[in-house]
Design a protein around this motif. Structure first.
Motif, PDB file in Angstrom:
ATOM      1  N   MET A 174       0.841  -1.193   0.000  1.00  0.00           N
ATOM      2  CA  MET A 174       0.000   0.000   0.000  1.00  0.00           C
ATOM      3  C   MET A 174       0.881   1.250   0.000  1.00  0.00           C
ATOM      4  O   MET A 174       1.783   1.381   0.810  1.00  0.00           O
ATOM      5  CB  MET A 174      -0.901  -0.026   1.235  1.00  0.00           C
ATOM      6  N   GLN A 175       0.579   2.151  -0.914  1.00  0.00           N
ATOM      7  CA  GLN A 175       1.293   3.418  -1.000  1.00  0.00           C
ATOM      8  C   GLN A 175       0.442   4.486  -0.307  1.00  0.00           C
ATOM      9  O   GLN A 175      -0.704   4.692  -0.696  1.00  0.00           O
ATOM     10  CB  GLN A 175       1.509   3.813  -2.466  1.00  0.00           C
ATOM     11  N   VAL A 176       0.986   5.142   0.701  1.00  0.00           N
ATOM     12  CA  VAL A 176       0.250   6.150   1.469  1.00  0.00           C
ATOM     13  C   VAL A 176       1.029   7.454   1.422  1.00  0.00           C
ATOM     14  O   VAL A 176       2.248   7.467   1.561  1.00  0.00           O
ATOM     15  CB  VAL A 176       0.065   5.695   2.937  1.00  0.00           C
ATOM     16  N   GLN A 177       0.309   8.546   1.216  1.00  0.00           N
ATOM     17  CA  GLN A 177       0.950   9.862   1.222  1.00  0.00           C
ATOM     18  C   GLN A 177      -0.041  10.907   1.699  1.00  0.00           C
ATOM     19  O   GLN A 177      -1.238  10.669   1.736  1.00  0.00           O
ATOM     20  CB  GLN A 177       1.494  10.217  -0.154  1.00  0.00           C
ATOM     21  N   SER A 178       0.487  12.049   2.073  1.00  0.00           N
ATOM     22  CA  SER A 178      -0.382  13.152   2.503  1.00  0.00           C
ATOM     23  C   SER A 178       0.272  14.481   2.154  1.00  0.00           C
ATOM     24  O   SER A 178       1.473  14.559   1.909  1.00  0.00           O
ATOM     25  CB  SER A 178      -0.665  13.073   4.006  1.00  0.00           C
ATOM     26  N   ASP A 179      -0.570  15.501   2.146  1.00  0.00           N
ATOM     27  CA  ASP A 179      -0.106  16.862   1.874  1.00  0.00           C
ATOM     28  C   ASP A 179      -0.999  17.805   2.664  1.00  0.00           C
ATOM     29  O   ASP A 179      -2.120  17.444   3.046  1.00  0.00           O
ATOM     30  CB  ASP A 179      -0.193  17.164   0.376  1.00  0.00           C
ATOM     31  N   GLU A 213      -6.847  -4.800 -10.210  1.00  0.00           N
ATOM     32  CA  GLU A 213      -7.529  -3.544  -9.915  1.00  0.00           C
ATOM     33  C   GLU A 213      -6.779  -2.827  -8.814  1.00  0.00           C
ATOM     34  O   GLU A 213      -6.420  -3.424  -7.803  1.00  0.00           O
ATOM     35  CB  GLU A 213      -8.964  -3.791  -9.451  1.00  0.00           C
ATOM     36  N   GLN A 214      -6.562  -1.546  -9.027  1.00  0.00           N
ATOM     37  CA  GLN A 214      -5.936  -0.710  -8.004  1.00  0.00           C
ATOM     38  C   GLN A 214      -7.021   0.160  -7.388  1.00  0.00           C
ATOM     39  O   GLN A 214      -7.767   0.831  -8.087  1.00  0.00           O
ATOM     40  CB  GLN A 214      -4.860   0.180  -8.608  1.00  0.00           C
ATOM     41  N   GLY A 215      -7.114   0.099  -6.072  1.00  0.00           N
ATOM     42  CA  GLY A 215      -8.073   0.930  -5.361  1.00  0.00           C
ATOM     43  C   GLY A 215      -7.373   2.140  -4.773  1.00  0.00           C
ATOM     44  O   GLY A 215      -6.228   2.055  -4.335  1.00  0.00           O
ATOM     45  N   SER A 216      -8.055   3.266  -4.788  1.00  0.00           N
ATOM     46  CA  SER A 216      -7.534   4.496  -4.196  1.00  0.00           C
ATOM     47  C   SER A 216      -8.566   5.043  -3.214  1.00  0.00           C
ATOM     48  O   SER A 216      -9.763   5.039  -3.510  1.00  0.00           O
ATOM     49  CB  SER A 216      -7.275   5.560  -5.265  1.00  0.00           C
ATOM     50  N   LEU A 217      -8.085   5.472  -2.062  1.00  0.00           N
ATOM     51  CA  LEU A 217      -8.936   6.115  -1.069  1.00  0.00           C
ATOM     52  C   LEU A 217      -8.277   7.432  -0.695  1.00  0.00           C
ATOM     53  O   LEU A 217      -7.086   7.466  -0.367  1.00  0.00           O
ATOM     54  CB  LEU A 217      -9.104   5.237   0.170  1.00  0.00           C
ATOM     55  N   ILE A 218      -9.048   8.519  -0.776  1.00  0.00           N
ATOM     56  CA  ILE A 218      -8.553   9.852  -0.427  1.00  0.00           C
ATOM     57  C   ILE A 218      -9.417  10.383   0.708  1.00  0.00           C
ATOM     58  O   ILE A 218     -10.645  10.315   0.631  1.00  0.00           O
ATOM     59  CB  ILE A 218      -8.634  10.813  -1.636  1.00  0.00           C
ATOM     60  N   GLN A 235      -3.169   3.879  -1.947  1.00  0.00           N
ATOM     61  CA  GLN A 235      -3.419   3.098  -3.160  1.00  0.00           C
ATOM     62  C   GLN A 235      -2.835   1.718  -2.957  1.00  0.00           C
ATOM     63  O   GLN A 235      -1.738   1.569  -2.416  1.00  0.00           O
ATOM     64  CB  GLN A 235      -2.760   3.731  -4.380  1.00  0.00           C
ATOM     65  N   ALA A 236      -3.596   0.710  -3.400  1.00  0.00           N
ATOM     66  CA  ALA A 236      -3.121  -0.669  -3.301  1.00  0.00           C
ATOM     67  C   ALA A 236      -3.894  -1.541  -4.271  1.00  0.00           C
ATOM     68  O   ALA A 236      -4.992  -1.180  -4.717  1.00  0.00           O
ATOM     69  CB  ALA A 236      -3.287  -1.195  -1.883  1.00  0.00           C
ATOM     70  N   GLU A 237      -3.316  -2.681  -4.565  1.00  0.00           N
ATOM     71  CA  GLU A 237      -4.033  -3.675  -5.354  1.00  0.00           C
ATOM     72  C   GLU A 237      -5.199  -4.177  -4.515  1.00  0.00           C
ATOM     73  O   GLU A 237      -5.046  -4.479  -3.327  1.00  0.00           O
ATOM     74  CB  GLU A 237      -3.106  -4.835  -5.716  1.00  0.00           C
ATOM     75  N   GLN A 297      -8.168  -4.401   4.115  1.00  0.00           N
ATOM     76  CA  GLN A 297      -7.460  -3.388   3.341  1.00  0.00           C
ATOM     77  C   GLN A 297      -8.014  -1.994   3.616  1.00  0.00           C
ATOM     78  O   GLN A 297      -7.252  -1.044   3.757  1.00  0.00           O
ATOM     79  CB  GLN A 297      -7.553  -3.687   1.838  1.00  0.00           C
ATOM     80  N   LEU A 298      -9.334  -1.874   3.680  1.00  0.00           N
ATOM     81  CA  LEU A 298      -9.933  -0.571   3.977  1.00  0.00           C
ATOM     82  C   LEU A 298      -9.517  -0.080   5.358  1.00  0.00           C
ATOM     83  O   LEU A 298      -9.166   1.087   5.526  1.00  0.00           O
ATOM     84  CB  LEU A 298     -11.463  -0.652   3.893  1.00  0.00           C
ATOM     85  N   ALA A 299      -9.568  -0.981   6.346  1.00  0.00           N
ATOM     86  CA  ALA A 299      -9.182  -0.587   7.712  1.00  0.00           C
ATOM     87  C   ALA A 299      -7.726  -0.141   7.753  1.00  0.00           C
ATOM     88  O   ALA A 299      -7.394   0.870   8.382  1.00  0.00           O
ATOM     89  CB  ALA A 299      -9.421  -1.748   8.679  1.00  0.00           C
ATOM     90  N   GLU A 300      -6.842  -0.880   7.067  1.00  0.00           N
ATOM     91  CA  GLU A 300      -5.427  -0.498   7.042  1.00  0.00           C
ATOM     92  C   GLU A 300      -5.234   0.843   6.339  1.00  0.00           C
ATOM     93  O   GLU A 300      -4.466   1.692   6.793  1.00  0.00           O
ATOM     94  CB  GLU A 300      -4.590  -1.573   6.346  1.00  0.00           C
ATOM     95  N   ALA A 301      -5.963   1.046   5.229  1.00  0.00           N
ATOM     96  CA  ALA A 301      -5.827   2.295   4.480  1.00  0.00           C
ATOM     97  C   ALA A 301      -6.251   3.491   5.335  1.00  0.00           C
ATOM     98  O   ALA A 301      -5.519   4.474   5.430  1.00  0.00           O
ATOM     99  CB  ALA A 301      -6.654   2.239   3.202  1.00  0.00           C
ATOM    100  N   VAL A 302      -7.398   3.392   5.994  1.00  0.00           N
ATOM    101  CA  VAL A 302      -7.872   4.504   6.825  1.00  0.00           C
ATOM    102  C   VAL A 302      -6.906   4.765   7.966  1.00  0.00           C
ATOM    103  O   VAL A 302      -6.534   5.912   8.238  1.00  0.00           O
ATOM    104  CB  VAL A 302      -9.301   4.222   7.344  1.00  0.00           C
ATOM    105  N   ARG A 303      -6.468   3.698   8.630  1.00  0.00           N
ATOM    106  CA  ARG A 303      -5.538   3.859   9.757  1.00  0.00           C
ATOM    107  C   ARG A 303      -4.242   4.524   9.314  1.00  0.00           C
ATOM    108  O   ARG A 303      -3.787   5.490   9.911  1.00  0.00           O
ATOM    109  CB  ARG A 303      -5.249   2.490  10.387  1.00  0.00           C
ATOM    110  N   ARG A 304      -3.674   4.024   8.217  1.00  0.00           N
ATOM    111  CA  ARG A 304      -2.388   4.565   7.764  1.00  0.00           C
ATOM    112  C   ARG A 304      -2.520   5.986   7.223  1.00  0.00           C
ATOM    113  O   ARG A 304      -1.620   6.806   7.408  1.00  0.00           O
ATOM    114  CB  ARG A 304      -1.772   3.636   6.729  1.00  0.00           C
ATOM    115  N   ILE A 305      -3.623   6.276   6.557  1.00  0.00           N
ATOM    116  CA  ILE A 305      -3.828   7.646   6.049  1.00  0.00           C
ATOM    117  C   ILE A 305      -3.908   8.618   7.223  1.00  0.00           C
ATOM    118  O   ILE A 305      -3.213   9.630   7.266  1.00  0.00           O
ATOM    119  CB  ILE A 305      -5.107   7.742   5.188  1.00  0.00           C
ATOM    120  N   LEU A 306      -4.773   8.310   8.187  1.00  0.00           N
ATOM    121  CA  LEU A 306      -5.014   9.254   9.283  1.00  0.00           C
ATOM    122  C   LEU A 306      -3.883   9.291  10.313  1.00  0.00           C
ATOM    123  O   LEU A 306      -3.859  10.191  11.147  1.00  0.00           O
ATOM    124  CB  LEU A 306      -6.361   8.957   9.943  1.00  0.00           C
ATOM    125  N   GLN A 307      -2.939   8.372  10.241  1.00  0.00           N
ATOM    126  CA  GLN A 307      -1.748   8.476  11.087  1.00  0.00           C
ATOM    127  C   GLN A 307      -0.975   9.748  10.759  1.00  0.00           C
ATOM    128  O   GLN A 307      -0.263  10.273  11.606  1.00  0.00           O
ATOM    129  CB  GLN A 307      -0.834   7.254  10.906  1.00  0.00           C
TER     130      GLN A 307
END
Length: 187
Positions: free
Chosen positions: A22-27, A135-140, A158-160, A169-179
């Motif tokens: 999973m690729q995570v980034q923020s700005d 399929e690549q999913g993206s959550l912003i 973003q992740a496969e 995957q959704l739980a990990e994405a939300v957790r890692r984004i909001l970290q």
């Protein structure tokens, strides 16, 4: 058995190579003030049907909003149901078909056969290419200033997509984004 193993190895390597982490980034807006933020509410927008109906699913919407609310609560924020919140939260999701192509030479430049010999072996070895579709999913996740309605912070992942592990995957994405929220600002 040896031939079976040799033929499965390239396919398994292609599958592993295509599976990215999973690729995570923020700005964020460097002029925004994040200290003192305590309460939030959801951005009120009219939901337009997504091109991919799987993204317009009310169950998926509830899953994502619940995950975001739980993560924000774990970080000390609370939802403001009455009064003006300190910030607003919104999210966007997307799915995109991707291709991964890998070219491999099973013998890594050596001729097949036993030992080092000139002219022995199976002849010329040609590299083989393998194509893997996924399929690549993206959550912003967006954090918006309540007063100015301007974007203060944005995080994305973003992740496969693995349909069997979608919830994880959704739980990990939300957790890692909001970290990454609030950002560590330079003083």
């Amino acid at each position: 058995m040896l031939m079976l193993t040799r033929s499965l190895l390239p396919l398994s390597l292609v599958a592993l190579g295509a599976c990215s982490t999973m690729q995570v980034q923020s700005d964020y807006d460097p002029a925004a003030r994040f200290d003192g933020l305590q309460t939030y509410d959801w951005v009120k927008t009219e939901k337009k049907p997504a091109a991919d109906l799987r993204l317009s699913d009310p169950l998926l919407d509830k899953r994502i909003t619940d995950l975001v609310e739980n993560q924000l609560a774990a970080q000390g924020y609370r939802r403001s149901l009455a009064g003006a919140p300190d910030f607003m939260v919104g999210y966007h999701a997307a799915l995109e078909k991707k291709l991964a192509v890998s070219t491999m030479n099973d013998y890594y430049g050596y001729r097949a056969g036993w030992g080092w010999s000139y002219g022995a072996g199976t002849g010329r070895v040609m590299p083989e290419s393998y194509v893997y579709e996924y399929e690549q999913g993206s959550l912003i996740i967006d954090i918006v200033n309540t007063k100015t309605r301007q974007l203060m912070w944005r995080g994305s992942a973003q992740a496969e997509v693995n349909r069997k592990k979608r919830d994880e995957q959704l739980a990990e994405a939300v957790r890692r984004i909001l970290q990454g929220f609030p950002p560590k600002q330079k003083k």
